[in-house]
Design an enzyme around this catalytic site. Structure first.
Site, PDB file in Angstrom:
ATOM      1  N   ASN A 105      -9.542   2.229   9.657  1.00 29.01           N
ATOM      2  CA  ASN A 105      -8.622   2.011  10.752  1.00 29.01           C
ATOM      3  C   ASN A 105      -9.046   2.808  11.990  1.00 29.01           C
ATOM      4  OD1 ASN A 105      -6.470   1.800  12.539  1.00 29.01           O
ATOM      5  ND2 ASN A 105      -4.899   2.046  11.021  1.00 29.01           N
ATOM      6  N   LYS A 143       0.882  -1.163   0.000  1.00 28.49           N
ATOM      7  CA  LYS A 143       0.000   0.000   0.000  1.00 28.49           C
ATOM      8  C   LYS A 143       0.919   1.212   0.000  1.00 28.49           C
ATOM      9  CE  LYS A 143      -3.549   2.630   2.251  1.00 28.49           C
ATOM     10  NZ  LYS A 143      -3.618   3.249   3.576  1.00 28.49           N
TER      11      LYS A 143
END
Lengths: 259, 259, 259, 259
Positions: A209, A100
Site C-alpha cells: 500500500n 482482513k
C-alpha cells in the site's frame, strides 16, 4: 505463474493492494489498474458504512467490484470485539464476507495483537467469514490461526508504512515451510525488490500500500510492483541455484589461452 | 524505462548476460532471447580464436551479432599483459572493439586486481577500445577508471558465482553518486530481487550469468531477471518514498467508527 | 589472549586508538589509559612538525612514548607524494619510523586510494619504514601490499567516522584467510560489539577513534572497547560453535516428565 | 555497570546461563564460575524431581544455591497446563518460586507459543510465582505479559541453539522502548559480539547456553561472554555516538601541511 487459490477463489495476480494514502481517488483507481491486482483492501471506517461525512466516503465508487475482490479490513480496531463488530457491519452492508483482520492496540508501531487476533478469528470463522489475519511473523501463532480455520496468514515484514523490507525473513521462512494455507507478506514492503524477495522465498502473495501510494508516480510504481511480483514468482518456479561461499568461475580457468 | 547509453551506443535493455555454465548452447540461446538482453559477454578463451578444440568453440554460432552486441571478456587473465593480449587478439579476429576487462589473479574468489586493471584499462583506451572494467566496489578506483576513459565501471556485489546479492551496497551507492559513466553491477546477483535492488539504488544496468545458467529452467529464469530489472528501474524512475522508523498508518486512526 | 606481533614488536593489547575529535587532550590521555592500548596513531599535521600554531600542537605532550608506540599517520594526504613527504618529515623530527599510510583524495567519504597507496607503500618500505596501510576491503590489493613488504593491512569496515560496523564482512573474511601479515580492521567500528565481531572473525586487531572520542563519556567508552576486544579475541581462541538453520534443543525433548 | 533488579532481587551480573549441552557437569560448573553469572536456569525435567534415572539427575549438585539463583525452566512443555504443572512440582520440591516459562509445541524450531504462554503466565503469577516468559520478539505480547504481572520479558534473537544473533533487532528495540520490566534477550546469541549488541541496544540482560556449552573450551567462552556483556553495558552507559551516512574526518582536513 501458477494461479493463487484462497478459500474457494482463484486469482492470477499475486499482488494485493491497499487503498490508503493515495493523493486522490483517481490516482488510486489508476494504480489499481496498473498493478494488475485482483484483491483490494479497504478500511471499513473509510467505506462510510454509517452514512457520515468522511471525505473518502466515495472510495468504493472507484473500485469496480466486478473486477476486484473487495477485502474489507478492520484497521483501527484495538481489540477482538471492535474487529468483530466492524466485520459484521460490513457484511450487513452487503460487502463480501471476507475480512482482513487487523487488530493493533498500539498507535505508534501498529503492531498486531496475537491474543485478540486469534480470538476474533475464531469468532469470525464460526460466523462464516473468510478470514485473512495480519500478524507478527510468529510461526506458532500462524499455526494456531490456520487450525482455527483462517484462509491465509499475513505476517508482517516490518511495521506498517516503514518501507523497510523483510526484516523478519527467517521467521517468515519457517511460516512458509509449515503452512498449509497461503502465506501473504504484508507490511514493510517498500520497493519491488522486497516484493520479489518475498516471492522468491516461496510466499504466495504480497500486500502493498504505502510504497505505491506515496511514490512520486503511483501508477508507474504500481506497475513496478506488478513486475517485481512476477519476477520473484517466476524465479521461484524456475528453480533457483544456491548461494556459495567461494567464487565459482563462469568459464573454466584451466587451459588458459596459449598463443 | 529510459534507454541506456554506453559510449556511442544506446540500449533499451539494462540486463547484460554472460554465457558460461549453461547446460547447452541451445539453452543459452533461448535464455538470451527470453532475457531481452542486448549485450552478451563471452570469454575470449571460449571463442576459440586459436582454432583449437574447445568443446564450446562454436558458441558464437548461437549468438546473433545483428541482435546482440558481443562483449568479449578477458576472464582468466591474471595480469594486465595477458588481458591486453586477449583484447587485441579478439579485435584482430574481427570482434567488436569493446572489452569487458577482467583480471583476477586469485583462482579461489576470482576477485579483480585494482592495480593491473587500471594499467590494462589505460593501454586499451589508448588503443581505441571501449573498456568496461570489472572491479571491486571501490569508489576511488572507479573514479580513476572513469578518468582513464573507461566507458562504464562494473563493481561487484559479491564474488563471481556466489549468488549472494549486493553485499557491497554502501560502496556501490557511493560509486553511483560519484560516477559520470554508467555503473553496472556485476557478480553476486543471484535472484531477480538482487537485480531489482541494484536498479532501485540507481545502478544503470546489471550483468547476470550464473544465476540464470544454473537454474533448473534457465529460460524461465532469464525471463524472471528481465522482469526484475524492469521492476527495479521502473521503481527508480517512479520516485520511491523513504524508509521510516515508526509505523505510519495507511488510514487515519482518529475518528474511529462510532456506531 | 595470545600476544600480537607486528614487524619486530610484540603487543599484549589488540586495540589501537586514534587521537582525533576528543573534547580535550586530557580526556584523550585518560581514554588511552582506560583502553589498555599500546599503539596510538596521530595525524602528522596535528603534531605540529612545522612549529606552527595548531591548537592541538601539544598533543604529543599527552602521549607517553615509553608506554605507547606512537604511530604517525598521513591522514590528509591526497596522493603518494604527499604521504611520502609527511612520513619522511616525521622521521626527520625523531618520531618512530612506523607509519599508518592513509591516502584519501575524496574529502566526502575519505575512502583510500588503492593505486597511490601501493605506490607510497613501495617507496616507504624501500626507505626502511614499517608501513601499515589503510585500505578498502580488497583482498587482491591486500595481497599486493603484503608482497610489497607492508607490516599489516588495515581494511575498512565502513567509511571513517560513520560508526556503521563491519559492512565489508565477507571481503575482510577473505583477507584474513589469505593474509600472512596481521589484519587490522580500521574505520567504521562504532560500538564494542563491532570490535568483538572483528576479533571473532579472526582479525588480529582493530583501530578505533571516533566512537570513543565522541562518546558522552570517552573514558568509560574506551574501557568498553577494551572489554569488547578481549571478549571477541577470547571467543576466537576458545573455538566457536557453528550457526544452525534449525533450532537445537538445549535439553533432550524426549522422555518428557511422566508424573 | 548499574545493577539489575528483577522482582525484589538485585544482581551485579547481566549474564544468565543455561545448563544444557555441556560435555560434563564439571565443565558446566567451571563455566558458570568463569561467566560471573548469578542466575542459572535448569530444565525441570533434568533436575530429576521424580527420582528417576536421568543421567543428568545430579546436575543440582554442581550449582551452589548460595551463589546462584536457580531458575527452573519449563522447557519441553507443549501447552500451558504442562508448564504450570512443572512449575508447581518444582516449588513443591523446594526450588525457588521463580520460573522461566517456556512453552514450545513445535519440536523443530522450538518457537514459543504466545497464546499458551500468556495463559500459563496469568495462572503462575496468581499463584505467587515470579515469572520470566520466553517469547517471540512480539512487542504487543510483551506488553500483555508485563500487564499480567510477569517480572521480565525474554524475547528471542533467533531460534534456540542456532547461534545466529539478533535477527529480530527492530522488534526487540520496540520492546525495550515500551517495557517497564527488564528485557532479557534469550536464544540465538552465538558469540560475545551478539551479547554486546543486545546490551548496547539497551537490553537489561542476556541468557546464553548453547554458544558456551558447545565451544571447544566452554570455560574460556564463558569468560568471553562475561567480557562481552560488560563491554556492551558499559558502552550503553557511556553514551554512544550516532551512525552517519558520510565519512567524518577524525582530524581537520583543511590547512594541510605546507612545508
Amino acid at each position: 505463474m501458477t494461479p493463487l487459490t484462497i478459500a474457494d477463489r482463484t486469482f492470477s495476480s499475486r499482488l494485493m493492494l491497499g487503498t490508503g494514502k493515495f493523493p486522490s481517488n483517481e490516482s488510486m483507481r489508476d494504480a489499481l489498474d496498473a498493478s494488475g491486482t485482483e484483491i483490494v483492501t479497504v478500511a471499513l471506517r473509510r467505506a462510510d458504512l454509517t452514512g457520515g461525512n468522511d471525505p473518502f466516503a466515495n472510495i468504493l465508487d472507484f473500485i469496480d467490484p466486478e473486477r476486484y475482490l473487495l477485502l474489507p479490513n478492520t484497521s483501527g480496531a484495538m481489540n477482538a470485539e471492535e474487529a468483530v463488530r466492524l466485520a459484521r457491519l460490513a457484511a450487513t452492508a452487503g460487502m463480501p464476507k471476507w475480512v482482513k483482520l487487523e487488530i493493533h492496540p498500539d498507535p505508534r508501531y501498529l503492531l498486531p495483537d496475537p491474543i485478540e487476533t486469534l480470538k476474533a478469528a475464531r469468532t469470525l470463522v464460526d460466523e462464516g467469514f473468510t478470514v485473512l489475519p495480519y500478524i507478527n511473523a510468529d510461526p506458532v501463532l500462524a499455526k494456531h490461526l490456520e487450525e482455527a480455520g483462517c484462509a491465509t496468514v499475513m505476517p508482517l515484514g516490518a511495521p506498517i508504512g516503514t518501507n523497510r523490507g523483510i526484516e523478519t525473513r527467517r521467521q517468515i521462512e519457517i511460516i512458509i515451510e509449515q503452512a498449509n494455507v497461503p502465506v501473504v507478506v504484508d507490511a514493510g514492503i517498500g520497493v519491488p525488490s522486497h516484493a520479489a524477495e518475498a516471492m522468491e522465498m516461496g510466499a504466495d502473495a504480497v500486500l502493498v500500500n504505502t510504497a505505491i501510494a506515496v511514490a512520486d508516480n503511483p501508477v508507474a510504481m504500481a506497475n513496478a510492483f506488478r513486475l517485481g511480483v512476477e519476477a520473484g514468482r517466476t524465479a521461484f518456479e524456475a528453480g533457483q541455484g544456491s548461494q556459495l561461499t567461494e567464487a565459482s568461475a563462469t568459464s573454466p580457468l584451466t587451459a588458459f589461452l596459449n598463443s
